[in-house]
Design a protein around this motif. Sequence first.
Motif, PDB file in Angstrom:
ATOM      1  N   PRO A 171      32.464  44.218  42.806  1.00  0.00           N
ATOM      2  CA  PRO A 171      33.794  44.707  42.723  1.00  0.00           C
ATOM      3  C   PRO A 171      34.745  43.623  42.408  1.00  0.00           C
ATOM      4  O   PRO A 171      34.781  42.781  42.970  1.00  0.00           O
ATOM      5  CB  PRO A 171      34.204  45.387  43.892  1.00  0.00           C
ATOM      6  CG  PRO A 171      32.970  45.746  44.450  1.00  0.00           C
ATOM      7  CD  PRO A 171      31.881  44.841  44.176  1.00  0.00           C
ATOM      8  N   ILE A 172      35.389  43.835  41.242  1.00  0.00           N
ATOM      9  CA  ILE A 172      36.637  42.888  40.992  1.00  0.00           C
ATOM     10  C   ILE A 172      37.584  43.467  40.158  1.00  0.00           C
ATOM     11  O   ILE A 172      37.324  44.098  38.946  1.00  0.00           O
ATOM     12  CB  ILE A 172      36.015  41.682  40.298  1.00  0.00           C
ATOM     13  CG1 ILE A 172      37.089  40.632  40.312  1.00  0.00           C
ATOM     14  CG2 ILE A 172      35.122  41.868  39.114  1.00  0.00           C
ATOM     15  CD1 ILE A 172      36.670  39.062  39.926  1.00  0.00           C
ATOM     16  N   THR A 173      38.862  43.349  40.397  1.00  0.00           N
ATOM     17  CA  THR A 173      39.940  43.858  39.645  1.00  0.00           C
ATOM     18  C   THR A 173      40.230  43.028  38.220  1.00  0.00           C
ATOM     19  O   THR A 173      40.100  41.618  38.684  1.00  0.00           O
ATOM     20  CB  THR A 173      41.251  43.822  40.426  1.00  0.00           C
ATOM     21  OG1 THR A 173      40.988  44.662  41.585  1.00  0.00           O
ATOM     22  CG2 THR A 173      42.375  44.249  39.795  1.00  0.00           C
ATOM     23  N   PRO A 193      37.185  35.117  37.957  1.00  0.00           N
ATOM     24  CA  PRO A 193      36.377  34.475  39.227  1.00  0.00           C
ATOM     25  C   PRO A 193      34.954  34.967  39.168  1.00  0.00           C
ATOM     26  O   PRO A 193      34.148  33.898  39.470  1.00  0.00           O
ATOM     27  CB  PRO A 193      37.112  35.083  40.468  1.00  0.00           C
ATOM     28  CG  PRO A 193      38.518  35.798  40.006  1.00  0.00           C
ATOM     29  CD  PRO A 193      38.369  36.201  38.540  1.00  0.00           C
ATOM     30  N   GLY A 194      34.642  36.039  38.973  1.00  0.00           N
ATOM     31  CA  GLY A 194      33.038  36.546  38.790  1.00  0.00           C
ATOM     32  C   GLY A 194      32.513  36.127  37.601  1.00  0.00           C
ATOM     33  O   GLY A 194      31.182  35.730  37.602  1.00  0.00           O
ATOM     34  N   PHE A 195      33.209  35.847  36.497  1.00  0.00           N
ATOM     35  CA  PHE A 195      32.690  35.141  35.215  1.00  0.00           C
ATOM     36  C   PHE A 195      32.359  33.844  35.541  1.00  0.00           C
ATOM     37  O   PHE A 195      31.434  33.363  35.021  1.00  0.00           O
ATOM     38  CB  PHE A 195      33.754  35.452  34.161  1.00  0.00           C
ATOM     39  CG  PHE A 195      33.071  35.268  32.777  1.00  0.00           C
ATOM     40  CD1 PHE A 195      32.391  36.166  32.356  1.00  0.00           C
ATOM     41  CD2 PHE A 195      33.895  34.312  31.924  1.00  0.00           C
ATOM     42  CE1 PHE A 195      31.679  35.813  31.027  1.00  0.00           C
ATOM     43  CE2 PHE A 195      33.539  34.179  30.598  1.00  0.00           C
ATOM     44  CZ  PHE A 195      32.341  34.760  30.174  1.00  0.00           C
ATOM     45  N   SER A 196      33.280  33.266  36.158  1.00  0.00           N
ATOM     46  CA  SER A 196      32.805  31.705  36.477  1.00  0.00           C
ATOM     47  C   SER A 196      31.449  31.664  37.275  1.00  0.00           C
ATOM     48  O   SER A 196      30.441  30.895  36.967  1.00  0.00           O
ATOM     49  CB  SER A 196      33.829  31.155  37.439  1.00  0.00           C
ATOM     50  OG  SER A 196      34.944  30.991  36.960  1.00  0.00           O
ATOM     51  N   LEU A 197      31.242  32.578  38.178  1.00  0.00           N
ATOM     52  CA  LEU A 197      29.917  32.590  39.018  1.00  0.00           C
ATOM     53  C   LEU A 197      28.808  33.053  38.090  1.00  0.00           C
ATOM     54  O   LEU A 197      27.703  32.604  38.377  1.00  0.00           O
ATOM     55  CB  LEU A 197      30.128  33.372  40.202  1.00  0.00           C
ATOM     56  CG  LEU A 197      31.089  33.284  41.190  1.00  0.00           C
ATOM     57  CD1 LEU A 197      30.583  34.212  42.194  1.00  0.00           C
ATOM     58  CD2 LEU A 197      30.616  31.954  41.850  1.00  0.00           C
ATOM     59  N   MET A 198      28.987  33.679  36.923  1.00  0.00           N
ATOM     60  CA  MET A 198      28.002  34.181  36.101  1.00  0.00           C
ATOM     61  C   MET A 198      27.446  33.088  35.118  1.00  0.00           C
ATOM     62  O   MET A 198      26.725  33.314  34.219  1.00  0.00           O
ATOM     63  CB  MET A 198      28.495  35.310  35.265  1.00  0.00           C
ATOM     64  CG  MET A 198      28.491  36.710  36.223  1.00  0.00           C
ATOM     65  SD  MET A 198      28.927  38.116  35.489  1.00  0.00           S
ATOM     66  CE  MET A 198      29.035  39.359  36.753  1.00  0.00           C
ATOM     67  N   MET A 199      28.168  31.859  35.183  1.00  0.00           N
ATOM     68  CA  MET A 199      27.912  31.075  34.091  1.00  0.00           C
ATOM     69  C   MET A 199      26.257  30.616  34.128  1.00  0.00           C
ATOM     70  O   MET A 199      25.692  30.157  33.298  1.00  0.00           O
ATOM     71  CB  MET A 199      28.796  29.812  34.306  1.00  0.00           C
ATOM     72  CG  MET A 199      30.386  30.042  33.576  1.00  0.00           C
ATOM     73  SD  MET A 199      30.301  30.623  32.103  1.00  0.00           S
ATOM     74  CE  MET A 199      31.340  32.257  32.119  1.00  0.00           C
TER      75      MET A 199
END
Lengths: 371, 274
Positions: free
Chosen positions: A23-25, A75-81
């Motif tokens: 979940p992320i807004t 923020p989630g996209f950063s973790l997905m790198m």
Amino acid sequence: MSGAEAIASGAIAAGLRFFAGYPITPSTEIAEILSIKLPKVGGSFIQMEDEIASISAIIGASIGGAKSMTATSGPGFSLMMEGLGFACMAEIPIVVANVQRGGPSTGLPTKVGQGDVLQTRWGTHGDHAIIALSPSSVYECFTITVRAFNLAERYRVPVIILTDESVAHMRETVVLPQEGEYEVIDRELPTVPPEWYLPYDRAHGGVAPMASFGSGYRYHITGLTHDAHGFPTSVSEEVDDCIRGQIEKIIFNLDDIVEVEQLYMDDAEIMVVCYGITARAAKEAVEIARSKGIAVGILNLLTIWPFPVQLLQTITEQIRVAIVPEINMGQIIREVKSSVEGRCKVVGINRVDGDNIYPHQILEKISEVLS
Amino acid sequence: MISEKMRKYLRPTKKFPHVWCPGCGIGTIMGAIVRAIDKLKLDADKIVMVSGIGCTSRMPVYLDFNTLHTTHGRALAFSTGLKLARPELHIIVVTGDGDACAIGGNHFIHSARRNIEMTMIVVNNSIYGMTGGQVSPTTPYQAYGTTAKLGNIERPFDICDLAIAAGAIYVGRATCYHSTLMEKLVYDALQKDGFSVIEAIAQCPTFFGRLNDFKNVVEMVNWQKANAVPVKKAEKMSSEELEGKFTIGLLHDVDFPEYTNLYRKLMKRAQGGG
């Protein structure tokens, strides 16, 4: 319906059968909708423990043969790198929707931003090619999502749907295309006997057929540089083929991948280069300007990466000024400047206060460059 | 000498010599896994071996299954997606103590909590071998590593306790010395309908051994023999007697609804059935 709903519908229409997310807004609606839709069509949804797990899980599912996707925000996209790089390296088709919000860090979760444009291109480490598409309407959320899956499957590459809070939350009345009215591409499967199969063969157009695990083709997948069999290698020629091949399969197919919407460009002397929600403001501004007899046109980057360098080089023969509105401090403007190589003036409109760029701001800039 | 049984499962070309140091315990564990698979007569086409990063994670490339060498710590997350997409596959995750308990700790506890069917074999050599001997989450208190030259001041994880607490339904421990027990545990774990964890205690002579004054591989394996206490025997021992020792054998075996089965049922309900 909303942009988020259209992305979810487009994904199912394209054949999505696996979604993993966290979940992320402002991207959560996509996950919520797909948690309901997927089991109905025989697909699976799972809420993972974080975004790293989410992108890892969709890569795993894709290796099993399921068309797979996740959705997130900055923020989630950063973790997905990390996972994005693995999918580039191992050439696994996945789709990642990034609903951009204000950043950096936790930033402005509930408001719009376009600050992830360069991260999308260069965020994961190492040299690689990537495809990113940017919808600017609810209708395009559907069509671009279908296209994202088609490109991912055809080129065995991660494709990012680079959208933003405004487009994803925007509600519009749309008539979506029906089944049969849009193209659905499935990945090519091997037809050779398993002992002949080369999962990274570049011989036929640079993209080898991809066998699913469990289908009788036992092979190795790794994030290490690998040879045509998929086995790790550090032999220079094989490493070169591995990396160069991943990039060339994209840059040799730009005609198929790059899609740009051009409006009023035939006689334009000024052009607005835009993408995402900003394209909507640009359209209204340009229509008003045209009604006043100003020769201004629009270049809407439906494909944002790879950047349409050649198109900009030819168009700018007739253009005096390019205006680049962005909800960031100037990211795609760098590409515009380097593409036009000084043949026209390039000016930006930038906003990082959580609000959209409005038509009047673009009109003011048009007046400014005319004077 | 490689046995004929083993040879059947090895990839014939290009992968040898392997990357492991002389005296490393990982080969013994690979042998136990292969023998368990062979005994179960599983179809190689339906076996997926998944790993993360580290010495143990190099294991899949040598074996003729569907093999996936993922990013550091993420083997379980990749496996979760694959298992949901293809529930008929047997997934074996091979991972090290750093891969599983440090960078992959979050995926470890959540995979156990979900009880998704797969067997996780954690090779615990108490050190980061591939990067050259740094301390890991299982390095004993006061042991030495290249990042703890004055002795480790952190408490180690007990991998099996962690797995049981997080919800794994089958948990066991063996060592390279007790390779028959290891084979038996893997054999049983592969038949469990849920998340199973085997901790395989292994010697790393190159780094842990040299940094911690073990003279040679034999001494390290003898340490395993001397300090491993079978579960049944441990029950009769006091906590003082067990000080510095560890239990081996089957530590936990329960049943709980498996995740992909539950999801299949949910799918039926979503489609208006059952």
